[in-house]
Design a protein around this motif. Structure first.
Motif, PDB file in Angstrom:
ATOM      1  N   ALA A   1      -6.181 -41.179  46.289  1.00 24.95           N
ATOM      2  CA  ALA A   1      -4.982 -41.656  45.618  1.00 24.95           C
ATOM      3  C   ALA A   1      -3.714 -41.522  44.869  1.00 24.95           C
ATOM      4  O   ALA A   1      -3.661 -39.967  44.469  1.00 24.95           O
ATOM      5  N   ASP A   2      -2.866 -42.119  44.521  1.00 24.60           N
ATOM      6  CA  ASP A   2      -1.497 -41.462  43.991  1.00 24.60           C
ATOM      7  C   ASP A   2      -1.965 -42.178  42.306  1.00 24.60           C
ATOM      8  O   ASP A   2      -2.046 -42.867  41.738  1.00 24.60           O
TER       9      ASP A   2
ATOM     10  N   THR B   1      -7.262 -35.752  44.183  1.00 29.15           N
ATOM     11  CA  THR B   1      -7.494 -35.373  45.090  1.00 29.15           C
ATOM     12  C   THR B   1      -9.392 -35.918  45.607  1.00 29.15           C
ATOM     13  O   THR B   1      -9.543 -36.722  43.797  1.00 29.15           O
ATOM     14  N   ASN B   2     -10.280 -35.965  46.276  1.00 26.18           N
ATOM     15  CA  ASN B   2     -11.938 -36.280  46.013  1.00 26.18           C
ATOM     16  C   ASN B   2     -11.813 -35.617  45.310  1.00 26.18           C
ATOM     17  O   ASN B   2     -12.782 -36.260  44.296  1.00 26.18           O
ATOM     18  N   GLY B   3     -11.994 -34.573  44.617  1.00 23.08           N
ATOM     19  CA  GLY B   3     -12.744 -33.784  43.844  1.00 23.08           C
ATOM     20  C   GLY B   3     -12.082 -34.105  42.640  1.00 23.08           C
ATOM     21  O   GLY B   3     -12.727 -33.781  41.104  1.00 23.08           O
ATOM     22  N   GLY B   4     -11.534 -35.137  42.444  1.00 24.82           N
ATOM     23  CA  GLY B   4     -10.725 -35.490  40.655  1.00 24.82           C
ATOM     24  C   GLY B   4      -9.990 -34.729  40.070  1.00 24.82           C
ATOM     25  O   GLY B   4      -9.639 -34.947  39.093  1.00 24.82           O
ATOM     26  N   ILE B   5      -8.988 -34.059  41.232  1.00 22.85           N
ATOM     27  CA  ILE B   5      -7.974 -33.053  40.294  1.00 22.85           C
ATOM     28  C   ILE B   5      -6.277 -33.652  40.607  1.00 22.85           C
ATOM     29  O   ILE B   5      -6.210 -34.131  41.728  1.00 22.85           O
ATOM     30  N   TYR B   6      -6.510 -33.463  39.777  1.00 28.91           N
ATOM     31  CA  TYR B   6      -4.168 -34.383  39.615  1.00 28.91           C
ATOM     32  C   TYR B   6      -3.938 -33.598  39.692  1.00 28.91           C
ATOM     33  O   TYR B   6      -3.931 -32.058  38.996  1.00 28.91           O
ATOM     34  N   GLY B   7      -2.647 -33.009  40.786  1.00 27.48           N
ATOM     35  CA  GLY B   7      -1.723 -33.087  40.372  1.00 27.48           C
ATOM     36  C   GLY B   7      -0.413 -33.301  40.897  1.00 27.48           C
ATOM     37  O   GLY B   7      -0.614 -34.763  41.750  1.00 27.48           O
TER      38      GLY B   7
ATOM     39  N   VAL C   1      -1.222 -23.011  41.929  1.00 29.29           N
ATOM     40  CA  VAL C   1      -0.654 -24.214  43.196  1.00 29.29           C
ATOM     41  C   VAL C   1      -2.547 -23.668  43.774  1.00 29.29           C
ATOM     42  O   VAL C   1      -3.018 -22.535  44.572  1.00 29.29           O
ATOM     43  N   ILE C   2      -3.055 -24.820  44.311  1.00 31.73           N
ATOM     44  CA  ILE C   2      -3.581 -24.774  45.376  1.00 31.73           C
ATOM     45  C   ILE C   2      -3.716 -25.897  46.840  1.00 31.73           C
ATOM     46  O   ILE C   2      -2.412 -26.682  46.439  1.00 31.73           O
ATOM     47  N   SER C   3      -4.026 -24.954  47.509  1.00 31.52           N
ATOM     48  CA  SER C   3      -4.064 -25.826  49.054  1.00 31.52           C
ATOM     49  C   SER C   3      -5.320 -26.575  49.052  1.00 31.52           C
ATOM     50  O   SER C   3      -5.957 -25.938  49.094  1.00 31.52           O
ATOM     51  N   VAL C   4      -5.271 -28.186  49.532  1.00 35.99           N
ATOM     52  CA  VAL C   4      -5.848 -29.105  50.305  1.00 35.99           C
ATOM     53  C   VAL C   4      -5.636 -29.093  50.777  1.00 35.99           C
ATOM     54  O   VAL C   4      -4.505 -30.048  51.791  1.00 35.99           O
ATOM     55  N   ASP C   5      -6.957 -29.750  51.767  1.00 39.52           N
ATOM     56  CA  ASP C   5      -6.891 -30.211  53.333  1.00 39.52           C
ATOM     57  C   ASP C   5      -6.475 -32.084  53.014  1.00 39.52           C
ATOM     58  O   ASP C   5      -6.977 -32.762  51.701  1.00 39.52           O
ATOM     59  N   LYS C   6      -5.296 -32.780  53.545  1.00 42.29           N
ATOM     60  CA  LYS C   6      -4.864 -33.684  53.603  1.00 42.29           C
ATOM     61  C   LYS C   6      -5.344 -34.779  53.156  1.00 42.29           C
ATOM     62  O   LYS C   6      -5.549 -35.469  52.622  1.00 42.29           O
ATOM     63  N   ASN C   7      -6.608 -34.914  54.117  1.00 44.60           N
ATOM     64  CA  ASN C   7      -7.580 -35.650  54.070  1.00 44.60           C
ATOM     65  C   ASN C   7      -8.175 -36.099  52.581  1.00 44.60           C
ATOM     66  O   ASN C   7      -9.057 -36.817  52.557  1.00 44.60           O
ATOM     67  N   TYR C   8      -8.593 -35.025  51.392  1.00 49.84           N
ATOM     68  CA  TYR C   8      -9.082 -34.945  50.942  1.00 49.84           C
ATOM     69  C   TYR C   8      -8.371 -35.426  49.978  1.00 49.84           C
ATOM     70  O   TYR C   8      -9.028 -35.181  48.542  1.00 49.84           O
ATOM     71  N   VAL C   9      -7.287 -35.912  49.710  1.00 46.74           N
ATOM     72  CA  VAL C   9      -5.849 -36.403  48.797  1.00 46.74           C
ATOM     73  C   VAL C   9      -6.256 -37.988  49.264  1.00 46.74           C
ATOM     74  O   VAL C   9      -5.679 -38.362  50.111  1.00 46.74           O
TER      75      VAL C   9
END
Length: 104
Positions: free
Chosen positions: A96-97, A59-65, A86-94
């Motif tokens: 990188a692979d 995620t944009n915050g650096g969270i791997y999942g 499990v967390i919910s994240v806005d799709k726009n903040y994902v």
């Protein structure tokens, strides 16, 4: 009198040279800064639109999942960051692979 006319002609020519320099500077900035950034944003949008369950992401915050569910209607991705968490994240903040990042 001729000195004043020559000085005026030189000033006009100098202004045109300045305009050419400004256009050249903008062109350089476009091709070295703006265009590559636009290409990178396009790749990120393509990745976000191709998300599916089981993808490992960052995620944009650096969270791997790992993606558990993608809700296109709400534009939300549910990401498992630890077993049972499990967390919910806005799709726009994902952005990188994670599996591609690990290979680098």
């Amino acid at each position: 009198m001729n000195i004043i006319v020559l000085a005026a002609q030189q000033a006009q020519g100098g202004g045109m040279g300045m305009i050419i320099m400004m256009v050249a500077l903008f062109a350089i900035m476009y091709f070295f800064m703006i265009r590559p950034q636009q290409k990178k944003q396009k790749e990120i949008r393509k990745f976000q639109n191709a998300l599916k369950e089981g993808d490992k992401i960052i995620t944009n915050g650096g969270i791997y999942g790992t993606v558990r569910r993608v809700d296109l209607a709400a534009n939300i991705v549910e990401v498992e960051i630890a077993r049972g968490t499990v967390i919910s994240v806005d799709k726009n903040y994902v952005f990188a692979d994670a599996s591609a990042q690990a290979q680098k």
